[in-house]
Design a protein around this motif. Sequence first.
Motif, PDB file in Angstrom:
ATOM      1  N   UNK A 339       0.846  -1.206   0.000  1.00  0.00           N
ATOM      2  CA  UNK A 339       0.000   0.000   0.000  1.00  0.00           C
ATOM      3  C   UNK A 339       0.878   1.252   0.000  1.00  0.00           C
ATOM      4  N   UNK A 340       1.899   1.273   0.847  1.00  0.00           N
ATOM      5  CA  UNK A 340       2.791   2.432   0.908  1.00  0.00           C
ATOM      6  C   UNK A 340       3.508   2.650  -0.419  1.00  0.00           C
ATOM      7  N   UNK A 341       4.008   1.556  -1.003  1.00  0.00           N
ATOM      8  CA  UNK A 341       4.708   1.671  -2.279  1.00  0.00           C
ATOM      9  C   UNK A 341       3.771   2.135  -3.384  1.00  0.00           C
ATOM     10  N   UNK A 342       2.539   1.598  -3.400  1.00  0.00           N
ATOM     11  CA  UNK A 342       1.564   2.021  -4.409  1.00  0.00           C
ATOM     12  C   UNK A 342       1.269   3.508  -4.310  1.00  0.00           C
ATOM     13  N   UNK A 343       1.110   4.008  -3.084  1.00  0.00           N
ATOM     14  CA  UNK A 343       0.843   5.435  -2.896  1.00  0.00           C
ATOM     15  C   UNK A 343       2.061   6.276  -3.273  1.00  0.00           C
ATOM     16  N   UNK A 344       3.277   5.752  -3.036  1.00  0.00           N
ATOM     17  CA  UNK A 344       4.483   6.474  -3.446  1.00  0.00           C
ATOM     18  C   UNK A 344       4.572   6.554  -4.969  1.00  0.00           C
ATOM     19  N   UNK A 345       4.231   5.444  -5.645  1.00  0.00           N
ATOM     20  CA  UNK A 345       4.219   5.452  -7.109  1.00  0.00           C
ATOM     21  C   UNK A 345       3.179   6.450  -7.617  1.00  0.00           C
ATOM     22  N   UNK A 346       2.027   6.474  -6.972  1.00  0.00           N
ATOM     23  CA  UNK A 346       0.978   7.419  -7.342  1.00  0.00           C
ATOM     24  C   UNK A 346       1.451   8.859  -7.163  1.00  0.00           C
ATOM     25  N   UNK A 347       2.138   9.127  -6.048  1.00  0.00           N
ATOM     26  CA  UNK A 347       2.677  10.467  -5.803  1.00  0.00           C
ATOM     27  C   UNK A 347       3.709  10.836  -6.865  1.00  0.00           C
ATOM     28  N   UNK A 348       4.594   9.891  -7.194  1.00  0.00           N
ATOM     29  CA  UNK A 348       5.611  10.157  -8.221  1.00  0.00           C
ATOM     30  C   UNK A 348       4.963  10.473  -9.565  1.00  0.00           C
ATOM     31  N   UNK A 349       3.945   9.681  -9.929  1.00  0.00           N
ATOM     32  CA  UNK A 349       3.281   9.883 -11.220  1.00  0.00           C
ATOM     33  C   UNK A 349       2.604  11.245 -11.281  1.00  0.00           C
ATOM     34  N   UNK A 350       1.933  11.633 -10.196  1.00  0.00           N
ATOM     35  CA  UNK A 350       1.250  12.925 -10.176  1.00  0.00           C
ATOM     36  C   UNK A 350       2.254  14.066 -10.263  1.00  0.00           C
ATOM     37  N   UNK A 351       3.357  13.952  -9.513  1.00  0.00           N
ATOM     38  CA  UNK A 351       4.381  15.004  -9.563  1.00  0.00           C
ATOM     39  C   UNK A 351       5.061  15.040 -10.927  1.00  0.00           C
ATOM     40  N   UNK A 352       5.244  13.875 -11.553  1.00  0.00           N
ATOM     41  CA  UNK A 352       5.769  13.844 -12.915  1.00  0.00           C
ATOM     42  C   UNK A 352       4.799  14.533 -13.869  1.00  0.00           C
ATOM     43  N   UNK A 353       3.507  14.328 -13.640  1.00  0.00           N
ATOM     44  CA  UNK A 353       2.494  14.964 -14.474  1.00  0.00           C
ATOM     45  C   UNK A 353       2.509  16.475 -14.382  1.00  0.00           C
TER      46      UNK A 353
END
Length: 519
Positions: A339-353
């Motif tokens: 769950x933590x890793x998934x949310x970190x990936x989500x955060x990275x993707x949004x910041x990349x966006x």
Amino acid sequence: MATVTNVSGAGRDPRRWWALAALVASMLTLGFDMTILNVALPTMARDLGATTGEQQWMADAYVVVFAALMLPAGLLGDRFGRRRMLITGLGIFLAGSLLGALADEVNWVVAARAFMGVGGALVTPLALSVLPSLFGPDERTKAIGVISAASALGLPLGPIIGGWLLDHFWWGSVFLVNVPMAAIGITACVLLLPETRDPASPRVDTLSTALTATGLGALIYAIIEAPTRGWGDPLVLGMFGAAVALIAALVLRERRVERPMLDMALLADRGFLFNTLAATLVMFVLSGLMFVLPPYLQAVLGNDALGTGVRLLPLMGGLLVASRAAQPVVTRFGPRAVVSAGLMVLAFAALLGTRTTVDSGYGFTALWLSITGFGFGFAVVPAMDGALGALPADRAGSGSGLLMTLRQVGAAIGIALLGSLLSGAFRDRLDVAGLPAGAADTARDSVVAARIVAEQAGSAHLAASANDAYVHGMTLALLVCGIAALVSALLAAAFLPGTTAARRTGSPRPDVAAHKADA
């Protein structure tokens, strides 16, 4: 038909797979209706002259009503007959779809979407709860998998079906397509489904239902109207105050009644609370992104409706792939890590966006959309599983209902908050110098309206400013998504249990298992 009270032999009913097909059609219709409207919103904004706020209401009217009524709708089915209420829900959904197809102005579309939300709230829990009357224990898991897959399949189908319809017909066709699907579902339910009920279920609490609906409605209204009226406007502040008072009254009432519809005491369990927060955050981001992305793909990048739907597939593809791959990864590394890793990936993707510019092109967008989908999938499946696994068997029904309701609340607030943030940033950034006052006000309504005004005025500068202003607003929305996901990842890493909680007694109910599979 007679009421079914003992389902031990129902799993061998020769009509059961045909009945399942009827339920699949119903859930598939609801699934793609959640995303089909997003592709249609830019076209509807152009044809109806809808502002960004009005587009938010067209999207949120369904979600708010759905979230407010899902729990009492399930109780109505338990008490008065699930088959009867399921047919009623499909009928209401069909009528709302007809109203939407025939509407010729924004308020009627909002009313139609709210009416469809009533039908959707009846159909979703009851389509799952009738499965035990059709299938024995040896076939039930397969049936749950089929109906859950239909719900998931509707998400990527929505933008594609909506895009194709908009390229060939008028925008009302995205509503009209629901009519034959709902009619097939009604016919099949009448002919194939046995009637089941649970007279011992809690009674529907009318006051709690009213507090939920009015509290959510006041909150969403305040968020949507704030960019236009101002955050300090007396009406906006009054609606925020009313929302706080109504939701507080709901919490106090539910804590006092013996058999609450919303069992708030479950939030005292750490595993349930933080897994539910993670799942709600994912719906907040997903729904907000599905609202802000289609105008970017359609108005800024210049794709047609079908092209827009196809270009959303990387997000849905990443979500579906990751959601199916999540369970083995959880088995190896544990739910807290995943769950933590998934949310970190989500955060990275949004910041990349947030690095997206007007000149980035679709390739860069497809990249961060794919990563976003993977983050969603790896966060939401173990979060849902952890939340449901933390529930004792005797509170599985109320707990799963609370979880699904909070997810829908997250979706409604995501559309309202991220849409309002984008709307305010767009209005502030758009350069309307030299335009007449009326044309300037129209251009500030939305990027679609600004592009229409630019085309009528022959102003390449206004068109470029509209594109720049919209991308600026989308960047701010993505930044909020990234920060929220990052904070949620840190909270999950700190507070989630390291292993999935086992139920204290018994095994999961089939409807709860279905909620897991439908994550």
